[in-house]
Design an enzyme around this catalytic site. Structure first.
Site, PDB file in Angstrom:
ATOM      1  N   ASP A 134       9.415   1.296   7.772  1.00 55.47           N
ATOM      2  CA  ASP A 134       9.412   1.769   6.385  1.00 55.47           C
ATOM      3  C   ASP A 134      10.808   1.572   5.801  1.00 55.47           C
ATOM      4  O   ASP A 134      11.789   1.440   6.537  1.00 55.47           O
ATOM      5  CB  ASP A 134       9.077   3.264   6.336  1.00 55.47           C
ATOM      6  CG  ASP A 134       7.594   3.538   6.570  1.00 55.47           C
ATOM      7  OD1 ASP A 134       6.787   2.605   6.458  1.00 55.47           O
ATOM      8  OD2 ASP A 134       7.259   4.707   6.859  1.00 55.47           O
ATOM      9  N   ARG A 184       6.089  -5.997   4.036  1.00 55.41           N
ATOM     10  CA  ARG A 184       5.268  -5.116   3.193  1.00 55.41           C
ATOM     11  C   ARG A 184       6.041  -4.910   1.882  1.00 55.41           C
ATOM     12  O   ARG A 184       7.120  -4.310   1.885  1.00 55.41           O
ATOM     13  CB  ARG A 184       5.056  -3.783   3.907  1.00 55.41           C
ATOM     14  CG  ARG A 184       4.348  -2.735   3.057  1.00 55.41           C
ATOM     15  CD  ARG A 184       4.209  -1.416   3.833  1.00 55.41           C
ATOM     16  NE  ARG A 184       3.365  -1.596   4.991  1.00 55.41           N
ATOM     17  CZ  ARG A 184       3.433  -0.836   6.104  1.00 55.41           C
ATOM     18  NH1 ARG A 184       4.313   0.149   6.177  1.00 55.41           N
ATOM     19  NH2 ARG A 184       2.636  -1.063   7.118  1.00 55.41           N
ATOM     20  N   VAL A 186       6.581  -3.194  -1.602  1.00 53.43           N
ATOM     21  CA  VAL A 186       6.206  -1.986  -2.376  1.00 53.43           C
ATOM     22  C   VAL A 186       7.075  -1.937  -3.638  1.00 53.43           C
ATOM     23  O   VAL A 186       8.044  -2.676  -3.759  1.00 53.43           O
ATOM     24  CB  VAL A 186       6.423  -0.686  -1.552  1.00 53.43           C
ATOM     25  CG1 VAL A 186       5.661  -0.733  -0.233  1.00 53.43           C
ATOM     26  CG2 VAL A 186       7.908  -0.422  -1.295  1.00 53.43           C
ATOM     27  N   GLY A 188       8.678   0.952  -4.607  1.00 50.05           N
ATOM     28  CA  GLY A 188       9.831   1.815  -4.280  1.00 50.05           C
ATOM     29  C   GLY A 188       9.558   3.236  -4.747  1.00 50.05           C
ATOM     30  O   GLY A 188       9.240   3.448  -5.916  1.00 50.05           O
TER      31      GLY A 188
HETATM   32  P1  FDA Z   1       2.094   2.363  -9.730  1.00 50.60           P
HETATM   33  O1  FDA Z   1       2.996   3.500  -9.448  1.00 50.60           O
HETATM   34  O2  FDA Z   1       2.292   1.590 -10.977  1.00 50.60           O
HETATM   35  O3  FDA Z   1       0.610   2.901  -9.641  1.00 50.60           O
HETATM   36  C1  FDA Z   1      -0.495   2.103 -10.036  1.00 50.60           C
HETATM   37  C2  FDA Z   1      -1.692   3.047 -10.133  1.00 50.60           C
HETATM   38  O4  FDA Z   1      -2.043   3.525  -8.836  1.00 50.60           O
HETATM   39  C3  FDA Z   1      -1.424   4.319 -10.939  1.00 50.60           C
HETATM   40  O5  FDA Z   1      -1.649   4.109 -12.309  1.00 50.60           O
HETATM   41  C4  FDA Z   1      -2.420   5.289 -10.327  1.00 50.60           C
HETATM   42  O6  FDA Z   1      -3.712   5.073 -10.841  1.00 50.60           O
HETATM   43  C5  FDA Z   1      -2.420   4.888  -8.878  1.00 50.60           C
HETATM   44  N1  FDA Z   1      -1.439   5.686  -8.116  1.00 50.60           N
HETATM   45  C6  FDA Z   1      -0.221   5.274  -7.672  1.00 50.60           C
HETATM   46  N2  FDA Z   1       0.382   6.268  -6.994  1.00 50.60           N
HETATM   47  C7  FDA Z   1      -0.461   7.325  -7.027  1.00 50.60           C
HETATM   48  C8  FDA Z   1      -0.406   8.640  -6.499  1.00 50.60           C
HETATM   49  N3  FDA Z   1       0.651   9.062  -5.784  1.00 50.60           N
HETATM   50  N4  FDA Z   1      -1.452   9.476  -6.715  1.00 50.60           N
HETATM   51  C9  FDA Z   1      -2.536   9.050  -7.413  1.00 50.60           C
HETATM   52  N5  FDA Z   1      -2.658   7.802  -7.937  1.00 50.60           N
HETATM   53  C10 FDA Z   1      -1.632   6.956  -7.742  1.00 50.60           C
HETATM   54  N6  FDA Z   1       7.809   3.221  -0.852  1.00 50.60           N
HETATM   55  C11 FDA Z   1       9.064   3.156  -0.324  1.00 50.60           C
HETATM   56  O7  FDA Z   1      10.041   3.360  -1.049  1.00 50.60           O
HETATM   57  N7  FDA Z   1       9.232   2.890   1.004  1.00 50.60           N
HETATM   58  C12 FDA Z   1       8.177   2.623   1.835  1.00 50.60           C
HETATM   59  O8  FDA Z   1       8.371   2.375   3.031  1.00 50.60           O
HETATM   60  C13 FDA Z   1       6.866   2.649   1.286  1.00 50.60           C
HETATM   61  N8  FDA Z   1       5.759   2.382   2.051  1.00 50.60           N
HETATM   62  C14 FDA Z   1       4.548   2.214   1.445  1.00 50.60           C
HETATM   63  C15 FDA Z   1       3.461   1.723   2.176  1.00 50.60           C
HETATM   64  C16 FDA Z   1       2.256   1.453   1.532  1.00 50.60           C
HETATM   65  C17 FDA Z   1       1.112   0.879   2.320  1.00 50.60           C
HETATM   66  C18 FDA Z   1       2.117   1.694   0.133  1.00 50.60           C
HETATM   67  C19 FDA Z   1       0.840   1.377  -0.594  1.00 50.60           C
HETATM   68  C20 FDA Z   1       3.174   2.227  -0.573  1.00 50.60           C
HETATM   69  C21 FDA Z   1       4.388   2.503   0.061  1.00 50.60           C
HETATM   70  N9  FDA Z   1       5.462   3.019  -0.657  1.00 50.60           N
HETATM   71  C22 FDA Z   1       6.721   2.976  -0.082  1.00 50.60           C
HETATM   72  C23 FDA Z   1       5.260   3.646  -1.989  1.00 50.60           C
HETATM   73  C24 FDA Z   1       5.508   2.660  -3.132  1.00 50.60           C
HETATM   74  O9  FDA Z   1       6.886   2.363  -3.215  1.00 50.60           O
HETATM   75  C25 FDA Z   1       5.060   3.246  -4.490  1.00 50.60           C
HETATM   76  O10 FDA Z   1       5.802   4.394  -4.775  1.00 50.60           O
HETATM   77  C26 FDA Z   1       3.581   3.601  -4.552  1.00 50.60           C
HETATM   78  O11 FDA Z   1       2.800   2.652  -3.903  1.00 50.60           O
HETATM   79  C27 FDA Z   1       3.114   3.667  -6.035  1.00 50.60           C
HETATM   80  O12 FDA Z   1       3.313   2.424  -6.641  1.00 50.60           O
HETATM   81  P2  FDA Z   1       2.121   1.399  -6.993  1.00 50.60           P
HETATM   82  O13 FDA Z   1       2.523   0.056  -6.494  1.00 50.60           O
HETATM   83  O14 FDA Z   1       0.837   1.890  -6.501  1.00 50.60           O
HETATM   84  O15 FDA Z   1       2.162   1.264  -8.570  1.00 50.60           O
END
Ligand code: FDA
Length: 302
Positions: A134, A184, A186, A188
């Site tokens: 991570d 992976r 992401v 952030g």
């Molecule tokens: P965005 O935040 O734009 O969300 C898109 C849509 O997804 C939202 O409109 C909502 O509908 C839905 N959604 C997103 N988050 C939600 C929530 N918490 N509750 C409900 N709905 C939600 N970060 C990091 O800094 N270090 C890491 O090691 C990791 N590891 C990691 C592994 C995996 C498999 C994932 C999917 C994510 C991470 N992350 C992470 C977290 C990542 O950085 C990020 O904060 C979240 O994935 C939310 O961003 P999105 O890309 O989903 O887009």
């Protein structure tokens, strides 16, 4: 807004009220498999039976005690043995935070984290699966990528997380887009200063798209980790032309889409955390979506 929520979460009254929630509460269990390995294995089996792969996270971070870091590494090794015994290792890997393995333990932190991470990677190899590091806040990126480089000398399949929010990440994607590399990507989850990260969400989204294109143009195995359905659609289009990639989402978010995409033939992996040290992880999930935080505040106030 997320920055304010993350700052509020560090205050003692908020931490005390949220930590008082029982683990069984549905607001916590939405994102977390359970308190221990047996509960995580049960959820892993269920996700596997729905056509989903899994990456398991033993919750915990920012360990300041060497014995605790060693205990976390031991918990991962034991988990990997259980995955193998249960016949789940072909569909489940592990995700590891180096700060849980000792990275923050002063001058020797990197060395301690590397030794612990190496033991987990060896156990993953014995179980027949993989491990991904991570990524935590920006101050840890150089150290984490340094540990990754050393681990990959023996275990070239160890993966890393890169955060599109950071200005440096397009360069890191280029560096890690080579053959055998697993990245992976992401957006952030940490509150970062504008000196190192895009402050505006639209800029983070645009940077994510550029990073994704770099990874898909490379020779590695892109792991596209997002719930942003516009980016998911772009990844599916890029992936169709190329193969050898996967989509990843967090447990508890867009569960229906996870199953639909898997049944449409996309390789989908779910990030599944478990354990009792859930506060930091849980708060980051709330901060990603203010509606989640408001829901919690209403519950705490009632
Ligand atoms: P965005 O935040 O734009 O969300 C898109 C849509 O997804 C939202 O409109 C909502 O509908 C839905 N959604 C997103 N988050 C939600 C929530 N918490 N509750 C409900 N709905 C939600 N970060 C990091 O800094 N270090 C890491 O090691 C990791 N590891 C990691 C592994 C995996 C498999 C994932 C999917 C994510 C991470 N992350 C992470 C977290 C990542 O950085 C990020 O904060 C979240 O994935 C939310 O961003 P999105 O890309 O989903 O887009």
């Amino acid at each position: 807004m997320p920055k304010l929520l993350l700052a509020a979460a560090r205050t003692r009254p908020v931490r005390a009220s949220v930590s008082a929630l029982p683990m069984t509460h549905k607001m916590v269990r939405r994102f977390i498999a359970g308190p221990d390995a047996p509960s995580a294995l049960a959820v892993t089996k269920s996700l596997r039976d729905q056509g989903l792969a899994v990456t398991l996270d033993v919750l915990g971070e920012d360990v300041t005690d060497r014995a605790q870091a060693a205990a976390t590494a031991a918990a991962y090794r034991s988990l990997l043995g259980s995955l193998s015994d249960a016949g789940l290792a072909d569909r489940a890997e592990v995700s590891v935070k180096l700060s849980a393995l000792g990275q923050a333990l002063g001058a020797d932190g990197d060395k301690i984290a590397l030794e612990n991470a190496f033991s987990v990677a060896t156990a993953a190899a014995e179980a027949g699966t993989t491990m991904t590091l991570d990524m935590e806040d920006h101050t840890t990126v150089d150290s984490t990528l340094g540990v990754l480089r050393e681990l990959r000398e023996q275990h070239p399949w160890v993966g890393a997380v890169l955060q599109a929010a950071l200005y440096r990440t397009e360069g890191d994607c280029r560096d890690l887009a080579g053959s055998g590399s697993r990245v992976r990507l992401v957006k952030g989850a940490y509150a970062e200063p504008a000196s190192v990260a895009h402050p505006r969400k639209t800029d983070v989204d645009a940077a994510y798209r550029r990073c994704m294109e770099i990874l898909f143009a490379g020779q590695g195995h892109p792991m596209i980790a997002t719930h942003d359905m516009a980016l998911v659609a772009d990844a599916c289009a890029l992936g169709r032309a190329r193969g050898d990639w996967e989509l990843q989402m967090l447990y508890g978010i867009r569960a229906d889409e996870q199953r639909l995409l898997a049944s449409a033939g996309v390789d989908v992996r779910v990030y599944l955390p478990f354990g009792t040290d859930w506060y930091g992880y849980y708060i980051r999930r709330l901060a990603e979506r203010p509606a989640n935080m408001l829901f919690l505040l209403r519950h705490l106030g009632s």
